[in-house]
Structure formats: C-alpha cells, structure tokens
Design an enzyme around this catalytic site. Structure first.
Site, mmCIF file in Angstrom:
data_model
loop_
_atom_site.group_PDB
_atom_site.id
_atom_site.type_symbol
_atom_site.label_atom_id
_atom_site.label_comp_id
_atom_site.label_asym_id
_atom_site.label_seq_id
_atom_site.Cartn_x
_atom_site.Cartn_y
_atom_site.Cartn_z
ATOM 1 N N LYS A 1 57.215 37.298 96.726
ATOM 2 C CA LYS A 1 56.650 38.370 97.551
ATOM 3 C C LYS A 1 55.613 37.837 98.543
ATOM 4 O O LYS A 1 55.353 38.476 99.557
ATOM 5 C CB LYS A 1 56.085 39.464 96.669
HETATM 6 C C1 LIG Z 1 60.031 41.720 93.358
HETATM 7 C C2 LIG Z 1 60.710 40.652 92.598
HETATM 8 C C3 LIG Z 1 62.115 40.592 92.472
HETATM 9 C C4 LIG Z 1 63.033 41.671 93.040
HETATM 10 O O1 LIG Z 1 63.094 41.675 94.457
HETATM 11 P P1 LIG Z 1 63.635 42.949 95.235
HETATM 12 O O2 LIG Z 1 63.363 42.692 96.675
HETATM 13 O O3 LIG Z 1 62.832 44.128 94.708
HETATM 14 O O4 LIG Z 1 65.090 43.096 94.939
HETATM 15 C C5 LIG Z 1 62.658 39.528 91.782
HETATM 16 N N1 LIG Z 1 61.886 38.577 91.213
HETATM 17 C C6 LIG Z 1 60.532 38.607 91.304
HETATM 18 C C7 LIG Z 1 59.750 37.537 90.625
HETATM 19 C C8 LIG Z 1 59.901 39.636 91.995
HETATM 20 O O5 LIG Z 1 58.551 39.652 92.073
#
Ligand SMILES: *Cc1c(COP(=O)(O)O)cnc(C)c1O
Length: 468
Positions: A118
């Site tokens: 993120k």
């Molecule tokens: C948010 C997140 C995901 C999922 O991503 P999306 O964009 O919501 O599909 C997968 N792995 C981690 C570690 C995350 O923080």
C-alpha cells in the site's frame, strides 16, 4: 468533442467530467459510483521499447502523465513522483527476482516505509494531496478506519505534510501490537491515532456516520484515503509494466506473462487490468483469494454474491464486498453506466450480479489456510524465500494455475516480518520473520487517544485537535 485519458467520469454516469486533481479530491464519485478515466491510452511498441530502459521513478512519470494531463505541470509531477519513491529502501523500488528453479518470479512490493504494497500508492497520494492543496489553498482532514495495514500506510503517506491532518481509528486491543506501533509511534503532530473501544465494525459504522454528517464533512474539509481513490490505482499500474519488463529480461524472451495478484478489494488487480489495456505485456491476470473467495467464485462462475467473512492468516484479503469491483464491472459490460448503476443498486438490495460468458484476461483460484502454511514452508525450505501469508496465497494459486508457454510473476504484497505469528505457525519459529525497522519501533512510546466509537465523541475530538 472526444474525451481524453485525463478526464474522469463516473461508472454510474451521474457526473460531469472532472480533471485529475478534482478526481483525486473527490475520492468516491458524488453519484455513488467510482471515477474512471474517460479513455485508457494505448501505448505503442516504440514507446514500450523506451519504457523498458527507464528507472522505476522515470517509468512511473511516463505511465502517469496521460492520466494527469495539465492538472499538474510535468516538472511538479516529476518532483512528486521522485519524492514518493525516494522513501523506499532500495533504488529499484520494486525488486523482481526468480524464486529458485520454481519457474515463478516474485515482485517485492514491500520496500516502502510500512513494509506493505500500500506504500506504493499512499506515498504518492500523500504527496499529491499536499501538491494539490498548495495550488488551491485550503486544508484537508483525513479520516479513516482500519483493521491494520491501510492505516499505517496512510499515516506514513501524509505525516508532517502542511495543511493535512490525519485521524485513524482502530479497535483498541484488536490490532496486532506491531500494527499498532506502526501507527501510534509516529511522532508528527498532524497524526492522530484513535483507539476506539469496540470492534473494527464499530469503527466502520462511525466512519460512515461522520461522512454522512454533511455540515461537519464540509466545514472540516473531510477527505478519505480508501482504495477507491483513482490516484491509488494509477500508482499501482506502474509496477505491472516494470515487473513484466524485468521478467522478460531475466527470461531473455519478449513473451507476455501471467501476473498473480493476492486480492482483497480488487484495487491492485484492477491496476493490472488497466496496464494490460494500455499494452503492458500481461497475457493473463491470475486472481488469488483466501477463504474469502467472492472474487475467485465470480471469475469461475460469473456470479457475484456476498459470503460471510472468515478471519484468516492474510487479514488484508478478508473482505466481503470488493470496493473496486465496480470499476471492472464498468468495462465488462461495455462501459454502459446505466447498466452498472442498475446492477449495483440491485446488488445493494441483495440481488447477486450474474454475467454471461468468461473473461479470458483473467483466471482465478483460492488458497486456503493449509495451502498458505504449506507454501510458506515449501518456499522457505526449497528456495530460501520467506513469503508473507498474503504473498503465499498468491504463490499457492500460481502453482495450481500455470499458463502454458509463459512464466508467472507473483506479487508479494507485504514483508513477512509484519506477520510473525503466521510465520511461526508455518515454520515453528517466529524469529525468522524480523525486520530492523519493526524492531526499532519497540523502543518508541505510543501516542493514542482512547475514545468511544460514537459520532459526537469523535467529532468533538477532531474539532478540538484541528483548533489546537
Ligand atoms: C491491501 C492488501 C492486499 C489486497 O489488495 P487489494 O488492492 O485490496 O486487492 C493484499 N495484501 C496485502 C498485504 C495488503 O495490505
């Protein structure tokens, strides 16, 4: 007049086109839909050849330019992109590596400040908010509710930025000590951690109530950082190009790849879909879910229907309804906004979404807890690659779904050090999962305010903090 890739429209058709800066500030479209660019630009083969030679920040700038248009001057956008990726702990930003002789490659998306993917989007979004506010004047107060990862990445995206305050609510005693430290040890005065006396759902409820309090929302200049913001998607489009180029180099072959994406809210994989439409060498997107499999069921059966939430070892993928799915739906039904509006409104009333035919750009699978643990163990023992539980779901699904004639790039979305309990469960030794940045946090004091999850309480706290 023909619309362009820097004009944004709603998937439900109810707004006049807005520019990139307005789309970023709007978050969710005001008609309840999601914002999408009016056109997705197609990149020529000659341009792709040039893009292969660029560094990560250089590539990010080129990928983003057509979507930003004249909302931000090119030199300012460049400075912003450079600053966003300078906080990563490696010059490559997203290293891409083969996993032994498994035939699978891994893209390490966890080299940002909070060690999860993120950061790739939220480092950029924080700088973008600051740049837009600087041009327009005014202030922004961000309010979010988190069960873990998003809160810390959002805080690290805007900490210390002029004109921005951030308020993050999380359930007291119900996030891991490590996750709490990543949020509540940040010393900048514009960061406000609110530990609510309740559950994650209480946090979500009060968040909704506050966003529905329109006088408060407008007088406080309230903004959101959830994954529906278009700028978050845009920043993620970049690494589909980057990752495919690096695997092609390693293979010495210019073949289109399969990219496997551990999925929750469908933000990350939707970025892959945009990259593919632009012309990135991605043959197929492989969607991986854990037991919360609404999306893998959809791609295998054509039916999108709610299930119950199961807590798993990969909590950031424990979702019931994927907030970015509507963007995909819009393209899947031929950019027919009236149809999206009807389907989404019926879905809200409890009617499943059923679509005919199959989308061959996607495949999907489910990796359960046993597969997650077995995959962590196998990749550690055979290849000395330590996967986090989210990445492991992806790798498990990738092993089960090879695509003939090409290689698979697996996205690794978090550093394993963030999930020591799961690593301990898989390998019998939690201490294998450490990271110096996480160890350092153990020494720092927590800065949080414990409050009841009630609208008047939270609003009063926000008002008081903003005044001070
Ligand atoms: C948010 C997140 C995901 C999922 O991503 P999306 O964009 O919501 O599909 C997968 N792995 C981690 C570690 C995350 O923080």
């Amino acid at each position: 007049m023909e619309m362009t890739s820097s004009q944004y429209i709603s998937t439900r058709g109810g707004i006049e086109p807005v520019n990139f800066a307005d789309a970023v500030m709007m978050g969710l479209a005001t008609d309840g839909g999601l914002l999408v660019p009016a056109r997705i630009p197609k990149v020529s083969q000659a341009t792709l050849e040039v893009w292969k030679t660029l560094s990560y920040p250089e590539l990010a700038l080129e990928v983003m330019k057509p979507f930003v248009g004249d909302a931000i001057p090119a030199d300012e956008l460049k400075a912003l992109v450079d600053a966003s990726y300078a906080t990563f702990d490696t010059k490559e930003v997203v290293p891409v590596k083969p996993m032994g002789d498994s035939g699978l490659f891994v893209a390490e998306l966890y080299h940002g400040p909070t060690l999860a993917f993120k950061d790739v989007a939220l480092q950029f979004l924080g700088n973008l908010f600051a740049a837009i506010l600087k041009r327009r004047g005014g202030r922004l107060n961000i309010l979010g509710a988190t069960s873990g990862d998003t809160g810390s990445a959002a805080i690290h995206g805007v900490r210390g930025k002029d004109g921005i305050e951030i308020f993050i609510m999380y359930p007291e005693g119900r996030v891991s000590p490590l996750q709490e430290r990543q949020m509540a040890t940040v010393p900048d005065p514009n960061v406000h951690c609110i530990a609510i006396e309740g559950t994650f759902d209480d946090g979500q409820r009060v968040l909704k109530e506050i966003f529905n309090d329109l006088p408060f929302k407008s007088s406080m200049h309230l903004g959101a950082v959830n994954s529906v913001n278009w700028a978050r998607i845009l920043a993620q489009v970049v690494y589909y190009f980057w990752g495919s180029f690096r695997v092609q180099e390693a293979l010495g072959k210019e073949i289109p790849l399969q990219v496997c994406v551990p999925t929750g809210n469908f933000g990350d994989i939707f970025a892959g879909y945009v990259a593919q439409k632009m012309g990135a060498p991605v043959k197929r997107l492989l969607l991986a879910t854990n037991e919360n499999d609404i999306l893998s069921r959809f791609f295998n059966t054509g039916v999108y229907t709610r299930g119950d939430v199961h807590p798993t070892l990969s909590p950031s993928m424990d979702i019931q309804v994927a907030s970015n799915f509507e963007r995909y739906l819009y393209y899947r039904v031929g950019e027919d906004a009236a149809k999206v509006k009807a389907l989404m409104e019926a879905f809200k009333q409890g009617t499943p979404i059923c679509l005919e035919g199959q989308d061959t750009d996607f495949a999907a699978g489910r990796g359960d807890t046993a597969m997650t643990l077995a995959t962590i163990k196998k990749y550690w023992e055979f290849y000395q690659v330590l996967l986090d539980p989210h990445g492991a779901v992806g790798v498990a699904v990738a092993e089960a779904n090879p695509l003939e004639g090409t290689a698979t790039l697996c996205l690794e979305t978090a550093h394993p050090g963030k999930f020591p309990a799961a690593i301990g469960q898989a390998l019998g030794d939690e201490s294998l999962a450490t990271h110096p940045a996480l160890e350092a946090l153990k020494e720092l004091p927590l800065r949080k305010t414990i409050l009841k999850p009630e609208l008047p309480v939270i609003e009063a706290f926000m008002t008081q903090e903003v005044k001070a």
